[in-house]
Structure formats: C-alpha cells, structure tokens
Design a protein around this motif. Structure first.
Motif, short mmCIF file in Angstrom:
data_model
loop_
_atom_site.label_atom_id
_atom_site.label_comp_id
_atom_site.label_asym_id
_atom_site.label_seq_id
_atom_site.Cartn_x
_atom_site.Cartn_y
_atom_site.Cartn_z
N PRO A 139 0.74 -1.32 -0.08
CA PRO A 139 -0.05 0.04 0.01
C PRO A 139 0.83 1.21 0.03
N ILE A 140 2.04 1.27 0.74
CA ILE A 140 2.88 2.28 0.77
C ILE A 140 3.33 2.69 -0.70
N ALA A 141 4.12 1.61 -1.21
CA ALA A 141 4.63 1.52 -2.68
C ALA A 141 3.73 2.17 -3.53
N LEU A 142 2.34 1.71 -3.50
CA LEU A 142 1.30 2.04 -4.42
C LEU A 142 1.16 3.47 -4.31
N SER A 143 0.82 4.09 -3.36
CA SER A 143 0.66 5.40 -2.93
C SER A 143 1.53 6.26 -3.38
N ARG A 144 2.93 5.73 -2.93
CA ARG A 144 4.00 6.47 -3.28
C ARG A 144 4.33 6.90 -4.77
N GLN A 145 4.17 5.62 -5.52
CA GLN A 145 4.30 5.74 -6.94
C GLN A 145 3.57 6.56 -7.66
N ARG A 146 2.06 6.48 -7.08
CA ARG A 146 1.04 7.50 -7.77
C ARG A 146 1.09 8.75 -7.52
N LEU A 147 1.91 9.11 -6.23
CA LEU A 147 1.87 10.53 -6.25
C LEU A 147 3.29 11.07 -7.06
N ILE A 148 4.34 10.23 -7.22
CA ILE A 148 5.53 10.67 -7.80
C ILE A 148 5.03 10.65 -9.27
N ASP A 149 4.54 9.81 -9.82
CA ASP A 149 4.12 9.55 -11.38
C ASP A 149 3.19 10.79 -11.80
N SER A 150 2.22 11.01 -10.75
CA SER A 150 1.38 12.21 -11.21
C SER A 150 2.11 13.53 -11.09
N GLY A 151 3.34 13.62 -10.27
CA GLY A 151 4.01 14.77 -10.19
C GLY A 151 3.41 15.46 -9.20
N ARG A 152 2.63 14.77 -8.05
CA ARG A 152 2.44 15.72 -7.17
C ARG A 152 3.20 15.60 -5.79
N LEU A 153 4.02 14.55 -6.03
CA LEU A 153 5.33 14.54 -4.92
C LEU A 153 6.36 14.28 -5.70
N PRO A 154 7.41 15.40 -5.63
CA PRO A 154 8.58 15.39 -6.21
C PRO A 154 9.38 14.25 -5.52
N ARG A 155 10.46 13.53 -6.37
CA ARG A 155 11.03 12.29 -5.57
C ARG A 155 11.89 12.73 -4.29
N GLU A 156 12.40 14.12 -4.47
CA GLU A 156 13.32 14.57 -3.36
C GLU A 156 12.55 14.96 -2.17
N GLU A 157 11.22 15.29 -2.29
CA GLU A 157 10.09 15.67 -1.10
C GLU A 157 9.83 14.22 -0.64
N ALA A 158 9.82 13.30 -1.46
CA ALA A 158 9.21 11.91 -0.82
C ALA A 158 10.45 11.25 -0.01
N VAL A 159 11.69 11.57 -0.51
CA VAL A 159 12.88 11.16 0.49
C VAL A 159 12.78 11.94 1.86
N ALA A 160 12.42 13.31 1.58
CA ALA A 160 12.58 14.15 2.79
C ALA A 160 11.37 13.70 3.70
N LEU A 161 10.16 13.20 3.11
CA LEU A 161 9.20 12.65 4.08
C LEU A 161 9.60 11.66 4.84
N GLU A 162 10.40 10.57 4.07
CA GLU A 162 10.74 9.48 4.91
C GLU A 162 11.63 9.65 5.77
N ARG A 163 12.38 10.67 5.77
CA ARG A 163 13.60 10.91 6.70
C ARG A 163 12.93 11.48 7.74
N ARG A 164 11.98 12.44 7.70
CA ARG A 164 11.05 13.03 8.88
C ARG A 164 10.41 11.96 9.44
N VAL A 165 9.82 10.94 9.16
CA VAL A 165 9.25 10.05 9.82
C VAL A 165 10.27 9.00 10.48
N ARG A 166 11.37 8.82 10.08
CA ARG A 166 12.36 8.02 10.74
C ARG A 166 12.74 8.95 11.79
N GLU A 167 12.98 10.16 11.84
CA GLU A 167 13.65 10.78 12.98
C GLU A 167 12.50 11.03 14.07
N CYS A 168 11.33 11.13 13.59
CA CYS A 168 9.98 11.12 14.82
C CYS A 168 10.09 9.82 15.30
#
Lengths: 318, 320
Positions: free
Chosen positions: B266-295
């Motif tokens: 489910p996470i890969a599906l949502s992430r890919q959909r957001l990246i493919d549609s241009g709504r989530l730039p890849r570097e923002e996705a990486v930043a998101l993942e880093r924030r979550v890990r830090e949290c």
C-alpha cells in the motif's frame, strides 16, 4: 414494615434507581416482558428485551457502562453466564486495569441459581466462586427480601461490575423490606444471631438453614452465632474473624460445591488470622463435586440441610 | 473533493502510512534485539487503517484490537507514548499495563481496545447505545479481522446493532490470515461482507491496499451511518505481510500469494502514484521518509528513557 418477595424487591430497586438516575437502564432475556410496569413508567428505550445471546448482552452492557450509562442486565440462569464469561471477565473485569484506569464499568448482572425448580445442572449451578476469583468484579448473593432491594440499589450505584446472584428458591418467599430509601452497603456481613459457642457462616438459601439449626442448637444448650455474608466480594473477613475470636469454632455452609468454593477462602482466612482462637477444626459444608440433578430428592440433597449443620456444630462443641 | 485537496490528502495519508510502517519496524527491530516484547504488527495493512480513520470526525469513536497501530497513529496518538506502552513504561498511554495488545487512548476516542478476538465486536454495541441514548452525534467505528468474523459474537453483534438501529461502522480488515491459518481454510465465502446482508446491514468491499479508495469508501459508509443511524459493514481486502506475532518465520505462508501481495504494497502504491502524477517530487518523498524516521527515533528515545511503573501499580486501577 411492609413485606415483599425478592422478585418484587428487585423490581422496586430497579424502579427507584431508574427514577433516581436517568442513565440507569435494564435489558436482557425477557426483561420487558417480565417487568412491564417498568416499561410503562420508563419507556422501551430504558427497558429492553434482547435476543437470547448472553455474550452480546453482557458486552453491550460493558460498552455502555464505560461510556456513560448504568446498565442492569438479566441473563436468567447462572450457567448461562458461561456464554458471557469473556465480556464479564476479560472486558468488564480487566479493561479498567489494562487501560491504566481510563474506563469504569458501572453495571450489574443478574443471574438465578440454586436448587428449587427441578430443571437440572444447565440451569442450576452455584458458580459464584468463579467470579470471586476474577479481578475487577464484585459478587453479591443476598438471602432476605430487604437485602435483595438494598444491595441491588447499592450495586447499581457502584462504579464497578457487580454480579448479583439470585437464589431462586428465595425469589418468591415474602420478607420484610424497610420503607423509604433502603440502601445496604456492599462488603458488610450481617450478624443475624449472636452466639458464643460456634460461628455459622453462610449466604443464600443456606442462611435460613443455619438459623433453623441455631434454634435447635440453643435447645441443646449451644449458643450459635449466624453470619450472612451477603457480599462475597468484597468479603467481610473482619466480621468472620471477630466472631471466631469470640466462639472459637467455625462451620461454613453453602450450596455451591465445597471444592475451591467461597468456604475454602473463609476457612483459610480464619486459619491465617484466628488460628490461636480456634478450639476445634473448621468444618465446611457444601455441595458435592457433581452437577446438580433435576430429580427433586437429589436436587434438594445438594445443599447442606438443618440436620447436617446441627450435627456439624454439635460435633465441634463436644 | 477537488484534485488539489485530494493531492494534499494523499501526501498526508502517505506520511501517516510511513509513520505506521516505521513504528512497526522499530518494534520488530527492538524485538529481534531483545529490547521490546513481541507484538502483532499491521505491516501491509496501513492503507486499510489510515484510510478509514482519515474519513472520521473528531467526535466519532473507535474500537480496535491487537493490530491497532494504524488506527492509533492515524488518530493522532503520540508514537513516544505508544512505544513507551509497548515497552511497559509508566509514561505509556495505559501506564504500561496494556503492552502492545490492547492500547486505548480515550482522549482520542480510541475506546476499550481488546485483544480477545471479537472482543471489540461485543463492546461496540454498548458504546453505540450510549451515543444514541445520550444524544451524542459521533458514530462508532469497530475494526476487526476476518478471524473475528468467524467468532459467534460477530453475528450476535451485527444482529443486535441492526435490531436496535445503532450507529456503527463495522470495518473488517480482511487480511487473509486468522493467526496461523489462512482464511480459505475457515470460510466458505470469499468475503465477510457477504455476511452482513442477512442481518439487514448494507455493506461494501474495497481494495484495502489503495489508501484513497479506502478513504472514499469510508467517507461514503460513515455518511450513510450518520444519515441513517444504522450500522454499515465495510470490508477492506488486504494482506498481513508479516507474521501473526513477532517473531514469526512465516513458514506456513504460500510464497506465491505473499509475493503477489507484496507487489501491491500500500505504501509503494501510494508513493508511486504521487510521484508519477507529479504531485510529490522524488526528493520530497525522500525528505518525508527521513522526517518519519527521525520522529520514530525520537519516540524510541523517549520510551527508552521513560521510567518503569512503580511496584505498587500492580494493584491500582483494578476497582473504581
């Protein structure tokens, strides 16, 4: 003082508490059918029949109790509690502790038990000790019409889940009930007869056998003290120990099976706290390790009777 | 819903799913290291939980079970206090008395969590009865699995909720597994939703690995419960990617089925959909993942530094 049957005393307690607190409601198997006067006064939302499904009745009560209502549920017969064990023991009894005190379960479960109806072991099983052994629950079993009313009112006002066992042999025996607001506190044993030679401790129908035996013992020159526990948890251990300090002798009497019954706990507490006062071994009288029979003489023989109690007390005093 | 708000929503939903995954992975790692007791993880089921909770109102209530991380975190529970609970610390939501299996957070409306399979189904009718009789507006959502649906109490609960007209959104997370047994060994029907109609309860089934589909189905279902005051059953078709209880070698799992579901993570599906549609730039996705890990790292540090309960707590909170 007016007399009521315990059945009517229960009805009076329910009506008074429903008037006193709008969050009190009652539901269960045939409740609205049996107690139509409550439906007339309080309406069908607060007095409900249910499917014959003890698990969901008890679970619904626990969920409602945790969120602002004060349910009283009627599960008919004590053996039917087996279908509601998860909801009563694992939910109502434990979720307060498990959640770190986030919830309370002000609910009362009514269940009939004991010999007297000749319906056999799947309707007649004095299983009250199971619930005494379960944390978070309180357990009551009155013997007089007045206590049926006064204890039920206290149970409804208590913030904990209370099992209220109804000895069905007593249900239609009229007895005195004080007028007005009659409340009996939970956890208080009742000394029904003062005595100096032997203590008879009991609850439910065998309280009456103990009183009859005590009268016969008096004729034989033995002064018996009779204690009606009423509340099995909290258990008034102090009242029992104080009595044994005085009499030095103890007979514990109940219809429930002797093995690991409430009497075993009482005997243990007395051995721990009044050993030096004991002048004779403790005697426990209770039912056998057997299901209750339907056949009348076998059903009646399950509960200790007056001659057995008399003989036990006499043997301790000689 | 316009496409912009949907885009914002899905990024927020992805962040919550990432948080759930990171939380569960921290527990698994701690469990392997012997620092955290085993638990029932929700890995693979993040969309099913997050999607439904995102559709609820603030005054709605939730009952859940031992696989509850997505429900709790999506509702806003503090990962630090959750991990403290899992580690038996006094700062946990239940003072360390629950552990991972039955965490309730009343202040967030997560009520009476029970690990007895079907326990939540037995309690939800009473919670909904209170809502109805005391005139409260919130509906009650009850999360359970296909295993619980095979308990008798499921049928008792649906029947009573229907007869008494209680505002309950039943959500079956059909994760294909009932502890160590596959659903196909224990049920003749594919779907638990098929069991709702005989009780007079409307139902729907949704792809539980598509967080937007779950959210939309839950919005519709919740709205129907609000409007009608009657129960509804929503079934999320999903998969328990890890074992029943950590550690679990999953030797009993069919590798082909497992692989097919992992390909629909489910996470890969949502992430890919957001990246493919241009709504989530890849570097923002990486930043998101880093924030979550830090949290989660900060939450773990809080839990580890938290005190254990005082010995006297063994007998408090038993009686009211």
């Amino acid at each position: 003082m007016p007399t009521l049957t315990p059945f009517a005393a229960i009805g009076a307690a329910l009506a008074e508490e429903m008037r006193h607190d709008p969050t009190v409601l009652v539901f269960g198997e045939g409740v609205a059918t049996k107690r139509h006067e409550l439906v007339d006064e309080f309406g069908p939302a607060r007095v409900r029949n249910t499917p014959l499904a003890e698990g969901i009745i008890a679970g619904t009560a626990a969920g409602a109790a945790a969120t602002g209502l004060r349910p009283v549920i009627d599960l008919l017969f004590a053996p039917f509690l087996c279908y509601a064990m998860d909801e009563l023991v694992n939910s109502a009894g434990k979720l307060r502790f498990i959640s770190g005190g986030q919830f309370a379960f002000p609910m009362v479960t009514l269940a009939m038990t004991g010999g007297g109806w000749g319906v056999g072991a799947q309707h007649n099983h004095n299983n009250e000790a199971w619930f005494v052994h379960s944390p978070g629950l309180k357990v009551l079993m009155p013997s007089s019409a007045g206590d049926f009313k006064g204890l039920l009112k206290s149970a409804i006002r208590d913030d904990n889940p209370v099992l209220f066992f109804i000895d069905l042999a007593l249900l239609h025996q009229p007895g005195e009930v004080p007028e007005g607001e009659h409340i009996v506190r939970l956890g208080m044993a009742n000394v029904l007869r003062q005595g100096t030679d032997v203590t008879l401790v009991s609850y439910g129908k065998t309280v009456h056998a103990c009183l009859a035996a005590a009268a016969q013992l008096a004729d034989a020159g033995i002064s018996a003290e009779v204690i009606d526990l009423r509340s099995l948890k909290p258990l008034d251990g102090a009242a029992i120990v104080a009595s044994v300090h005085k009499t030095g002798r103890l007979v514990v009497v109940h219809e429930a099976a002797r093995m690991a019954g409430v009497g075993a706990e009482i005997a243990a507490q007395v051995a721990e706290h009044a050993f030096a006062s004991l002048r004779a071994p403790i005697i426990r009288l209770g039912g056998p390790d057997a299901p209750a029979a339907a056949s009348h003489p076998l059903e009646q023989a399950f509960a200790p009777d007056v001659p057995a109690i008399f003989a036990a007390a006499l043997s301790l005093c000689h | 819903m316009n496409s912009e708000s949907q885009a914002i929503d899905e990024i927020a939903l992805l962040e919550q799913m990432l948080l759930v995954r990171a939380y569960e992975e921290a527990i698994v790692a701690g469990s392997v290291a012997g620092k955290i007791p085993g638990s029932c993880t929700s890995v693979g089921q993040e969309a099913a939980g997050v999607g439904v909770v995102s559709a609820l109102h603030g005054d709605d209530l939730i009952l859940t079970n031992h696989r509850s991380a997505a429900h709790l975190l999506a509702r806003g529970a503090d990962p630090g206090r959750l991990l403290a609970e899992v580690m038996g610390r006094a700062t946990g939501y239940c003072k360390g008395k629950s552990g991972s299996l039955h965490i309730s957070v009343r202040e967030l409306g997560v009520m009476l969590t029970s690990t007895i399979v079907g326990g939540e189904l037995s309690l939800v009718t009473g919670v909904a009865l209170s809502q109805k009789m005391l005139g409260r507006t919130g509906i009650v959502t009850c999360f359970f699995g296909d295993g619980a649906a095979c308990e008798g109490i499921f049928h008792e609960s649906l029947n009573l909720a229907s007869v008494w007209e209680l505002p309950i959104l039943y959500v079956c997370e059909n994760n294909q597994w009932q502890a160590f047994v596959h659903r196909r060994e224990t049920m003749k029907t594919e779907h638990v939703a098929d069991w709702a109609a005989p009780y007079g309860i409307d139902h729907a089934t949704v792809d539980g690995n598509d967080v937007l589909a779950v959210r939309n189905a839950a919005l519709e279902a919740a709205e129907q419960v609000r409007r009608s005051g009657r129960p509804f059953l929503l079934e999320s078709w999903t998969y328990r990617s890890r074992g029943h209880f950590e550690p679990d070698d999953q030797a009993y799992v069919d590798p082909t089925e497992h692989a097919a579901w992992l390909a629909r993570d489910p996470i890969a599906l949502s992430r890919q959909r957001l990246i493919d549609s241009g709504r989530l730039p890849r570097e923002e996705a990486v930043a998101l993942e880093r924030r979550v890990r830090e949290c989660i790292a900060a939450a773990l540090a809080f839990a580890e530094a938290s005190p254990l309960p005082a010995p006297g707590e063994m007998t408090t909170d038993v009686y009211a």
